[in-house]
Design an enzyme around this catalytic site. Structure first.
Site, mmCIF file in Angstrom:
data_model
loop_
_atom_site.group_PDB
_atom_site.id
_atom_site.type_symbol
_atom_site.label_atom_id
_atom_site.label_comp_id
_atom_site.label_asym_id
_atom_site.label_seq_id
_atom_site.Cartn_x
_atom_site.Cartn_y
_atom_site.Cartn_z
ATOM 1 N N ARG A 93 70.982 8.890 -8.378
ATOM 2 C CA ARG A 93 71.469 9.401 -9.667
ATOM 3 C C ARG A 93 72.452 8.390 -10.255
ATOM 4 O O ARG A 93 73.189 7.731 -9.522
ATOM 5 C CB ARG A 93 72.157 10.747 -9.469
ATOM 6 N N SER A 94 72.496 8.294 -11.572
ATOM 7 C CA SER A 94 73.390 7.317 -12.204
ATOM 8 C C SER A 94 74.854 7.593 -11.870
ATOM 9 O O SER A 94 75.643 6.665 -11.693
ATOM 10 C CB SER A 94 73.178 7.282 -13.720
ATOM 11 N N GLU A 121 68.801 5.336 2.812
ATOM 12 C CA GLU A 121 69.421 4.125 3.359
ATOM 13 C C GLU A 121 70.662 3.847 2.520
ATOM 14 O O GLU A 121 70.603 3.170 1.505
ATOM 15 C CB GLU A 121 68.434 2.963 3.281
ATOM 16 N N TYR A 151 47.958 10.472 2.441
ATOM 17 C CA TYR A 151 48.701 9.958 3.587
ATOM 18 C C TYR A 151 48.756 11.077 4.618
ATOM 19 O O TYR A 151 49.410 12.085 4.404
ATOM 20 C CB TYR A 151 50.100 9.581 3.096
#
Length: 174
Positions: A93-94, A121, A151
């Site tokens: 998020r900014s 991370e 996947y």
């Protein structure tokens, strides 16, 4: 194309699963995910790509945990997500970025069919106190053109928590 918030809501329960879900976290074209209370840090250096690397667990207390620059903290989202027929992507998020926090180094991309908690991370540019439950990142969804192969297997599919690097398993296949 990126899905709108209304389209995310419409596809909940079919192409998109977010558990737990809270409508207050839905944005015009994304959904905010929150930071879990557990973090992992690597405990022995140097790290080795061909071997499992030991980690230790940190708990974020109610008063927060001070993160230090130069360290990598592996966290996870509180939310478990599952996505079909779409590509899930994760971005910080900014408001988080403006505090000098990175929530992923290179792993902001999910495959069609991925299900699990998102491992974060985390790095900071200067000391920063963090809190469990903070809306740390946002997930958004891209449509896919062409035949879809989901996947289904992989090192991180259906994970139940924070995943340290399992790159060493790629070397075992040779």
């Amino acid at each position: 194309m990126i899905l709108t918030g209304k389209e995310i809501l419409k596809r909940l329960g079919s192409d998109i699963k977010i558990e737990p879900y809270d409508e207050k976290l839905l944005n015009p074209n994304s959904y905010n995910l929150r930071l879990h209370e557990d973090l992992l840090v690597y405990s022995e250096f140097p790290l080795d790509m061909k071997k499992p690397n030991p980690v230790r667990t940190l708990k974020i207390p109610e008063e927060g945990l001070l993160l230090e620059p130069g360290n990598l903290y592996l966290g996870r989202t509180i939310e478990f997500t599952e996505t079909h027929n779409l590509v899930p992507m994760l971005e910080g998020r900014s408001s988080i970025g403006r505090l000098g926090m990175f929530v992923h180094i290179t792993a902001g991309f999910g495959d069609v069919g991925f299900k699990g908690f998102w491992t974060l991370e985390i790095q900071v540019t200067h000391p920063l106190r963090v809190y469990s439950g903070v809306q740390i990142c946002q997930i958004f969804y891209h449509t896919v053109e062409g035949e879809i192969s989901e996947y289904k297997s992989g090192k991180y599919q259906a994970n139940q928590g924070i995943q340290p690097s399992l790159l060493y398993k790629d070397f075992e296949k040779k």
